[in-house]
Design an enzyme around this catalytic site. Sequence first.
Site, short mmCIF file in Angstrom:
data_model
loop_
_atom_site.label_atom_id
_atom_site.label_comp_id
_atom_site.label_asym_id
_atom_site.label_seq_id
_atom_site.Cartn_x
_atom_site.Cartn_y
_atom_site.Cartn_z
N HIS A 54 -10.30 0.23 0.54
CA HIS A 54 -9.63 -0.99 0.97
C HIS A 54 -10.34 -2.20 0.38
O HIS A 54 -11.55 -2.17 0.13
CB HIS A 54 -9.66 -1.11 2.50
CG HIS A 54 -8.82 -0.12 3.22
ND1 HIS A 54 -7.44 -0.19 3.24
CD2 HIS A 54 -9.16 0.97 3.95
CE1 HIS A 54 -6.97 0.81 3.97
NE2 HIS A 54 -7.98 1.53 4.41
N CYS B 59 -5.47 4.46 0.76
CA CYS B 59 -5.81 5.20 1.97
C CYS B 59 -4.64 6.10 2.40
O CYS B 59 -4.34 7.06 1.71
CB CYS B 59 -6.24 4.23 3.08
SG CYS B 59 -7.22 5.00 4.38
#
Length: 484
Positions: A430, A333
């Site tokens: 994630h 991310c």
Amino acid sequence: MARTIMLQGTGSDVGKTVLVAGLCRLAANAGLTVRPFKPQNMSNNAAVADDGGEIGRAQWLQSMAARTPSSVHMNPVLLKPQSENGSQIIVQGRVFGQAKGRDYQRLKPQLLGAVLESFENVCAGADLVVVEGAGSPAEINLRTGDIANMGFATKAGVPVVLVGDINRGGVIASLVGTQAILDEGDRAMIAGYLINKFRGDVSLFDDGIRAIEGFTGWPCFGVVPWLQAATRLPAEDSVVLERLARSGTGALKIAVPMLPRIANFDDLDPLRAEADVELVFVRGGERLPADASLVILPGSKSTISDLADLRVQGWDRDLAAHVRRGGRVIGICGGYQMLGRTVRDPLGIEGGRIEAAGLALLDVETEMAPEKTVRNSQARSSEYDVSLAGYQIHLGVTRGPDCVRPSAIIDGAPDGALSADGRIMGTYLHGLFGSDAYRARLLQSFGLSGERRNYRDSVEQALDEIAGELERHLDPHWLAGLLG
């Protein structure tokens, strides 16, 4: 009508989250429909709820403990810190806005309606709702307009159990002192107290229990021992990371720089749980270890600001040296965004600098955009051709030549990037290390061939163990009344 109970603490990090999770699992094992609720949470560890939108990962874990689908209503107000005194505000799963501390205090009365609406939603159809407070009700400077502790409890009519942490010392003073500074109406909400994190012979605290009851009139609902199983649960906040600066002594050393605005670092918990992995969280002022085989750049709530701090620490030079030595890097991310050539924020969404040079370890560029991606995802690793399950919470779009080698296919679309030699990888997904097959293949690529545990099963087992400990150590009459 659902029975309700609220755990509030004499301070932060007294163990409320674990106790709520344990009570939820205990009630679920007893056949009850139980749900967790936290009016307000402050954390950059967020999850995507089953009904869409963001909640604190602690409430996601508690819903898992309750064996019930997670919902944005379980954590109606989530504050995600972006700077020393400012946070992004998530209300019922969606971005509400940004505010600094004083401005947020003025917003709280406006948010109370959403909190009570969500609480009513969570209570509907439940036998029991276990509520978690935030910080401590003793912070009476924040009592006006409070929605996290006594302000919520009094409005919703939820009885409170106060939790004290004996492990840090001063538990008698913290409990008695909390009662002393609460006003009469708030004191009346407290039904009793729990002692948490006790080590040793519980009978040695009998005089302490009598002293607390003498000062406060509150009954003790139990003395809960130090719960070793709680160390197998996902880390909730950066306070935990400070204690876990080094985890394990395994053959594979993985370094993780502790960025000031680190987010969703529980991505790393499945690696931390592996016996043959040494996971090193590198604090400010420390060098990235030269003998690390892998460096992971975790998520960040403010990519450009954390990129600047990374350079201040000299970690950019450490990373360059690591790559020259043949080391590997994974960015997740915000960490993925940092690996590129440039990060641009033309609308000032992160509230800081408009543009920053990246680490240039991947030939990609990122531009922040106002539309936030929030969803649970199914994926397939391009590196290892194994299935992945995870979630996405990010702002921005990343493009560039290295994106022609995606690290994964997420929901049918390419995601992330790989360097030409495959040693640098970035992804927006994630939770990928929680996919057992992916984690096994990753560790095999470093020469580790041991059998891998099922991470989800290990968390489930830890929750059952915690529930068992609570059943043994909580007052049976109080527990019987709670469970009905």
